[in-house]
Scaffold this motif. Structure first.
Motif, PDB file in Angstrom:
ATOM      1  N   ARG A  41       0.844  -1.194   0.000  1.00  0.00           N
ATOM      2  CA  ARG A  41       0.000   0.000   0.000  1.00  0.00           C
ATOM      3  C   ARG A  41       0.878   1.241   0.000  1.00  0.00           C
ATOM      4  O   ARG A  41       1.899   1.294   0.682  1.00  0.00           O
ATOM      5  N   TYR A  42       0.459   2.257  -0.753  1.00  0.00           N
ATOM      6  CA  TYR A  42       1.200   3.514  -0.771  1.00  0.00           C
ATOM      7  C   TYR A  42       0.912   4.326   0.489  1.00  0.00           C
ATOM      8  O   TYR A  42       1.803   4.916   1.082  1.00  0.00           O
ATOM      9  N   ALA A  43      -0.367   4.326   0.888  1.00  0.00           N
ATOM     10  CA  ALA A  43      -0.763   5.110   2.062  1.00  0.00           C
ATOM     11  C   ALA A  43      -0.269   4.438   3.336  1.00  0.00           C
ATOM     12  O   ALA A  43      -0.443   3.246   3.532  1.00  0.00           O
ATOM     13  N   SER A  44       0.373   5.213   4.186  1.00  0.00           N
ATOM     14  CA  SER A  44       0.848   4.723   5.474  1.00  0.00           C
ATOM     15  C   SER A  44       0.900   5.893   6.437  1.00  0.00           C
ATOM     16  O   SER A  44       1.460   6.948   6.103  1.00  0.00           O
ATOM     17  N   THR A  45       0.316   5.721   7.605  1.00  0.00           N
ATOM     18  CA  THR A  45       0.271   6.820   8.572  1.00  0.00           C
ATOM     19  C   THR A  45       1.671   7.247   8.987  1.00  0.00           C
ATOM     20  O   THR A  45       1.989   8.438   9.040  1.00  0.00           O
ATOM     21  N   ARG A  46       2.524   6.266   9.256  1.00  0.00           N
ATOM     22  CA  ARG A  46       3.859   6.577   9.763  1.00  0.00           C
ATOM     23  C   ARG A  46       4.885   6.794   8.651  1.00  0.00           C
ATOM     24  O   ARG A  46       5.906   7.433   8.874  1.00  0.00           O
ATOM     25  N   PHE A  47       4.607   6.245   7.439  1.00  0.00           N
ATOM     26  CA  PHE A  47       5.609   6.326   6.378  1.00  0.00           C
ATOM     27  C   PHE A  47       4.923   6.283   5.019  1.00  0.00           C
ATOM     28  O   PHE A  47       4.957   5.263   4.324  1.00  0.00           O
ATOM     29  N   PRO A  48       4.310   7.396   4.601  1.00  0.00           N
ATOM     30  CA  PRO A  48       3.655   7.407   3.280  1.00  0.00           C
ATOM     31  C   PRO A  48       4.639   7.091   2.154  1.00  0.00           C
ATOM     32  O   PRO A  48       5.783   7.555   2.174  1.00  0.00           O
ATOM     33  N   GLY A  49       4.179   6.309   1.186  1.00  0.00           N
ATOM     34  CA  GLY A  49       5.032   5.956   0.059  1.00  0.00           C
ATOM     35  C   GLY A  49       6.113   4.944   0.375  1.00  0.00           C
ATOM     36  O   GLY A  49       7.062   4.774  -0.406  1.00  0.00           O
ATOM     37  N   LYS A  50       5.959   4.242   1.478  1.00  0.00           N
ATOM     38  CA  LYS A  50       7.006   3.329   1.957  1.00  0.00           C
ATOM     39  C   LYS A  50       7.498   2.331   0.903  1.00  0.00           C
ATOM     40  O   LYS A  50       8.713   2.138   0.764  1.00  0.00           O
ATOM     41  N   PRO A  51       6.621   1.662   0.136  1.00  0.00           N
ATOM     42  CA  PRO A  51       7.132   0.670  -0.821  1.00  0.00           C
ATOM     43  C   PRO A  51       8.071   1.242  -1.868  1.00  0.00           C
ATOM     44  O   PRO A  51       8.892   0.514  -2.440  1.00  0.00           O
TER      45      PRO A  51
END
Length: 252
Positions: free
Chosen positions: A10-20
Motif C-alpha cells: 500500500r502507498y498510504a501509510s500513517t507513519r511512512f507514506p510511500g514506503k514501498p
C-alpha cells in the motif's frame, strides 16, 4: 504443491507514506522484496491498490496486479489477487505465500521453511517464529509473541510477554525461558485463504490488534516453523536508515 507468492503493498501509510517506493541502496524497497521472492518462486506478484506501485514494479520487469482499496488486511488483498491472477492466467495454485512488502531482507531459509510446512498435508496455514535475542525486549508490545504446542502449532499470539513466568522476577524472564517472537510471513492453502477472508473480525483480534487471532478463534490451525534468519521490518523513516546500515554491514 504449486505456490503463488504475493507481496501486498500500500502507498498510504500513517507513519511512512510511500514506503514501498522508498529508496534503499539505489532501488525502491518493493524491488528488494520482489527480487528476493522471485528468486524462490516462479509465480510472484506485487498486489497493490496504487498505480504508482504497479507502474514501478512493471518498470523493473516484475509482475503486479491491481486490487481494490477497501481491504482490511494484506490477507484480504491476497485473496482478491489470487482470484484475479487465476482468472487472467488460467493457472491454479494450491497455496499462497504472503510476503510482507516492508520486509526487504526476507531470507531464502525463511521461504524454504514456510513452504516446507505444507509437506504435512494437514497444514492449513503456516507462519514463522524466531527466538528473541538477549538484547531484544520481550515486553515490547510492537513485537508479537507466540506460544506453540508440542507438535509446532500456534496456541496463542499476544503483544504481552507469554507465557507468564510465575514466581520469577521480570528481569530474569528472558534468561529463564526461550521466548518466541512472531515473524509476519504467512502461507495458506488457497481454499483456506478464501474461507478466512470471509470471517468477521474476532473479539481477541480487536483486543490485541492481531489478525491471526481471528483464525484461531474460528478453529483454524496455524503451523509454525522456527527460523534463525534475522528479520527487519521497515515501518518508519528511522527504520529505513537502520536498513541502510544493515545492508552496509552485510556487504562487508
Amino acid at each position: 504443491m504449486k505456490f503463488l507468492a504475493l507481496i501486498p503493498a500500500r502507498y498510504a501509510s500513517t507513519r511512512f507514506p510511500g514506503k514501498p517506493l522508498a529508496d534503499l541502496a539505489g532501488k525502491p524497497m518493493i524491488r528488494h522484496v520482489y527480487e528476493k521472492a522471485h528468486a524462490f518462486f516462479s509465480d510472484c506478484y506485487v498486489a497493490s491498490d496504487d498505480e504508482r506501485i504497479v507502474r514501478t514494479v512493471e518498470g523493473f520487469g516484475g509482475q503486479a496486479v491491481m486490487t481494490s482499496a477497501e481491504h482490511r488486511s494484506g490477507t484480504d488483498r491476497c485473496r482478491e489477487a489470487l482470484d484475479r491472477i487465476e482468472a487472467s492466467t488460467g493457472k491454479r495454485f494450491d497455496a499462497v505465500v504472503n510476503i510482507q512488502g516492508d520486509e526487504p531482507f526476507v531470507a531464502e531459509e525463511q521461504l524454504r521453511l514456510i513452504t516446507g510446512c505444507f509437506d504435512d498435508p494437514a497444514t492449513e496455514i503456516a507462519t514463522l517464529v524466531k527466538a528473541f535475542d538477549a538484547h531484544e525486549d520481550i515486553f515490547n508490545p510492537n513485537s508479537p509473541k507466540v506460544v506453540l504446542s508440542t507438535d509446532g502449532y500456534a496456541l496463542y499470539f499476544s503483544r504481552s510477554a507469554i507465557p507468564y513466568l510465575r514466581g520469577t522476577e521480570r528481569d530474569r524472564w528472558q534468561r529463564s525461558h526461550k521466548f518466541l517472537k512472531h515473524i509476519g510471513l504467512y502461507a495458506y492453502k488457497s481454499s483456506v485463504l478464501r474461507r478466512i477472508a470471509e470471517l468477521p473480525q474476532g473479539t481477541l483480534e480487536k483486543l490485541e490488534s492481531l489478525e491471526q487471532l481471528r483464525w484461531l478463534e474460528n478453529g483454524f490451525r496455524i503451523k509454525a516453523a522456527e527460523t534463525h534468519s534475522e528479520s527487519l521490518a521497515i515501518d518508519t523513516p528511522d527504520d529505513l536508515k537502520a536498513a541502510v546500515e544493515f545492508l552496509r554491514r552485510s556487504e562487508k
